[in-house]
Scaffold this active site. Sequence first.
Site, PDB file in Angstrom:
ATOM      1  N   CYS A   1       0.792  -1.401  -0.218  1.00  0.00           N
ATOM      2  CA  CYS A   1      -0.051   0.422  -0.344  1.00  0.00           C
ATOM      3  C   CYS A   1       0.929   1.335  -0.112  1.00  0.00           C
ATOM      4  O   CYS A   1      -0.110   1.994  -0.288  1.00  0.00           O
ATOM      5  CB  CYS A   1      -0.832  -0.197   1.090  1.00  0.00           C
ATOM      6  SG  CYS A   1      -1.882  -1.545   1.037  1.00  0.00           S
TER       7      CYS A   1
ATOM      8  N   ASN B   1     -10.196   0.150   1.131  1.00  0.00           N
ATOM      9  CA  ASN B   1      -8.799  -0.172   0.915  1.00  0.00           C
ATOM     10  C   ASN B   1      -8.201  -0.367  -0.687  1.00  0.00           C
ATOM     11  O   ASN B   1      -8.273  -1.218  -1.282  1.00  0.00           O
ATOM     12  CB  ASN B   1      -8.281  -0.876   1.670  1.00  0.00           C
ATOM     13  CG  ASN B   1      -7.278  -1.445   1.974  1.00  0.00           C
ATOM     14  OD1 ASN B   1      -5.988  -0.445   1.102  1.00  0.00           O
ATOM     15  ND2 ASN B   1      -6.030  -0.865   2.618  1.00  0.00           N
TER      16      ASN B   1
ATOM     17  N   HIS C   1      -2.937   7.027   3.363  1.00  0.00           N
ATOM     18  CA  HIS C   1      -3.778   5.816   2.799  1.00  0.00           C
ATOM     19  C   HIS C   1      -4.342   5.159   3.289  1.00  0.00           C
ATOM     20  O   HIS C   1      -4.969   6.133   4.514  1.00  0.00           O
ATOM     21  CB  HIS C   1      -2.289   4.906   2.802  1.00  0.00           C
ATOM     22  CG  HIS C   1      -2.733   3.599   2.653  1.00  0.00           C
ATOM     23  ND1 HIS C   1      -3.413   3.402   1.547  1.00  0.00           N
ATOM     24  CD2 HIS C   1      -3.170   2.275   3.392  1.00  0.00           C
ATOM     25  CE1 HIS C   1      -3.988   1.525   1.009  1.00  0.00           C
ATOM     26  NE2 HIS C   1      -3.923   1.967   2.806  1.00  0.00           N
TER      27      HIS C   1
HETATM   28  O1  UT7 Z   1      -3.698  -1.114   3.935  1.00  0.00           O
HETATM   29  C1  UT7 Z   1      -2.626  -1.197   4.651  1.00  0.00           C
HETATM   30  C2  UT7 Z   1      -3.296  -2.912   5.582  1.00  0.00           C
HETATM   31  N1  UT7 Z   1      -4.522  -3.058   6.321  1.00  0.00           N
HETATM   32  C3  UT7 Z   1      -4.574  -1.581   7.429  1.00  0.00           C
HETATM   33  O2  UT7 Z   1      -4.412  -1.188   6.991  1.00  0.00           O
HETATM   34  C4  UT7 Z   1      -5.458  -2.155   8.295  1.00  0.00           C
HETATM   35  C5  UT7 Z   1      -5.724  -2.305   9.852  1.00  0.00           C
HETATM   36  N2  UT7 Z   1      -6.481  -2.537  10.636  1.00  0.00           N
HETATM   37  C6  UT7 Z   1      -7.361  -2.195  10.665  1.00  0.00           C
HETATM   38  O3  UT7 Z   1      -8.304  -1.960   9.900  1.00  0.00           O
HETATM   39  C7  UT7 Z   1      -8.675  -2.861  11.508  1.00  0.00           C
HETATM   40  O4  UT7 Z   1      -7.810  -4.169  12.652  1.00  0.00           O
HETATM   41  C8  UT7 Z   1      -9.682  -4.059  11.480  1.00  0.00           C
HETATM   42  C9  UT7 Z   1     -11.034  -3.437  10.639  1.00  0.00           C
HETATM   43  C10 UT7 Z   1      -9.691  -4.406  10.600  1.00  0.00           C
HETATM   44  C11 UT7 Z   1     -10.684  -4.574  12.170  1.00  0.00           C
HETATM   45  O5  UT7 Z   1     -11.094  -3.785  13.270  1.00  0.00           O
HETATM   46  P1  UT7 Z   1     -11.332  -4.566  14.781  1.00  0.00           P
HETATM   47  O6  UT7 Z   1     -11.751  -2.738  15.198  1.00  0.00           O
HETATM   48  O7  UT7 Z   1      -9.438  -4.451  15.377  1.00  0.00           O
HETATM   49  O8  UT7 Z   1     -11.513  -5.395  14.844  1.00  0.00           O
HETATM   50  P2  UT7 Z   1     -11.151  -6.938  15.883  1.00  0.00           P
HETATM   51  O9  UT7 Z   1     -10.639  -7.877  14.219  1.00  0.00           O
HETATM   52  O10 UT7 Z   1     -10.866  -6.412  16.920  1.00  0.00           O
HETATM   53  O11 UT7 Z   1     -12.649  -8.181  15.426  1.00  0.00           O
HETATM   54  C12 UT7 Z   1     -12.945  -6.777  16.713  1.00  0.00           C
HETATM   55  C13 UT7 Z   1     -13.977  -8.004  16.975  1.00  0.00           C
HETATM   56  C14 UT7 Z   1     -14.282  -9.929  16.481  1.00  0.00           C
HETATM   57  O12 UT7 Z   1     -15.528 -10.257  16.748  1.00  0.00           O
HETATM   58  P3  UT7 Z   1     -15.150 -10.654  19.023  1.00  0.00           P
HETATM   59  O13 UT7 Z   1     -14.239 -11.826  19.011  1.00  0.00           O
HETATM   60  O14 UT7 Z   1     -14.465  -9.671  19.614  1.00  0.00           O
HETATM   61  O15 UT7 Z   1     -15.684 -11.645  19.386  1.00  0.00           O
HETATM   62  C15 UT7 Z   1     -14.562 -10.086  15.045  1.00  0.00           C
HETATM   63  O16 UT7 Z   1     -14.716 -11.272  14.438  1.00  0.00           O
HETATM   64  O17 UT7 Z   1     -15.245  -7.593  15.099  1.00  0.00           O
HETATM   65  C16 UT7 Z   1     -15.356  -9.170  14.525  1.00  0.00           C
HETATM   66  N3  UT7 Z   1     -15.730  -9.191  12.755  1.00  0.00           N
HETATM   67  C17 UT7 Z   1     -15.997  -8.372  12.362  1.00  0.00           C
HETATM   68  N4  UT7 Z   1     -17.327  -7.922  13.131  1.00  0.00           N
HETATM   69  C18 UT7 Z   1     -18.256  -7.810  11.696  1.00  0.00           C
HETATM   70  C19 UT7 Z   1     -14.169  -9.129  12.136  1.00  0.00           C
HETATM   71  N5  UT7 Z   1     -14.411  -8.630  11.357  1.00  0.00           N
HETATM   72  C20 UT7 Z   1     -16.559  -8.327  11.337  1.00  0.00           C
HETATM   73  C21 UT7 Z   1     -16.885  -7.972  10.288  1.00  0.00           C
HETATM   74  N6  UT7 Z   1     -17.901  -7.629  10.127  1.00  0.00           N
HETATM   75  N7  UT7 Z   1     -16.600  -7.694   8.711  1.00  0.00           N
END
Ligand code: UT7
Length: 308
Positions: free
Chosen positions: A109, A263, A233
């Site tokens: 990215c 993204n 980004h």
């Molecule tokens: O382009 C460069 C590379 N990528 C990035 O920069 C991405 C950087 N990271 C992020 O943007 C965030 O970490 C994410 C958007 C990917 C995830 O957000 P988060 O606030 O870190 O959520 P998480 O991974 O901690 O997940 C929280 C909860 C989990 O459930 P539990 O374990 O709390 O019950 C996940 O299973 O949200 C759940 N979850 C979802 N729920 C509904 C994960 N994906 C989804 C989804 N819909 N799509």
Amino acid sequence: MPGARVTGWGIAVPDKIVTNADLSLRLDTSDEWITERTGIKERHIGGTTSELAIEAGRVALARAGVAPEDVDVLVLATTTPDEVIPGTSATVQAGLGMLGGAFDVNAACSGFVYGMVVAHGLVLAGSQTVLLIGSETLSRFTDWDDRSLAVLVGDGAGAVVLQAVDGPGQLLGWHLGANGTLRDLLHCPHGGYMSMNGKEIFRHAVRAVIDSSLVALQHAGLGPDDVDLFVPHQANARIITAAASRLGIAEDRYVVTIDRYGNTSSASIPLALADALDTDRLHPGDVVLLSGFGGGMTWGSAVLRWGG
Ligand code: UT7
């Protein structure tokens, strides 16, 4: 010493729009979760990396009034190439009817910022005209049953034409960084799908954008208060807000387009830059800060004085 300035820009996105509501129909997710956690509302999906790059490149060249045969070098930033061999830049070079050199840059990215620095280097080394394109089809490397990634990605391309000028040109400062020990945080094997440790990337990303921006600004003899427009980004609206607020850059001085595009990896900065230009948010003399981060991990920032 010659400098370079941007004389044209263009974008291309596939016609097909996938909304959060569309995704909620087939995945265990919701518009509320996606909007709150990422800022994304919809994304464009489809096409190939070369098709999108050709379309964006054509628009940028037309706006600059440059014929394809007058481009010395094409720098194509992509982490989603059409094929392993040849480089996607070869397909784009032929598709545009170019005669000059062409190569791919893959810094995930951060690719567009890396490409911007490389393009300026080419001008410094004697090129008159460089076409820089960021083009991606992350959707082709996404498991559409994996809700953690499927809701994030979008496809698109953005291009700029850089032309040599007498004098210092636009690039005031830059910084490129990488830490390959973090390579497993975002990974895609040959023939497979992407996997990501989103939480860890988030943590590193905010730090990387802040540190790299400050180094590039310092290189330019400037500070965050001098920035008229911050073009980061677009991976997560929360990353953008956190980095901007710690840099002391208020909302009216940064660009967010992730709501419409998701993204799009190395296409996200040129898509956001074009959006700012098309909505009259960027004027001659303005200081523009581009900052990206991504798989590798890589990161990079470039400070430009617009116009010139
Ligand atoms: O382009 C460069 C590379 N990528 C990035 O920069 C991405 C950087 N990271 C992020 O943007 C965030 O970490 C994410 C958007 C990917 C995830 O957000 P988060 O606030 O870190 O959520 P998480 O991974 O901690 O997940 C929280 C909860 C989990 O459930 P539990 O374990 O709390 O019950 C996940 O299973 O949200 C759940 N979850 C979802 N729920 C509904 C994960 N994906 C989804 C989804 N819909 N799509």
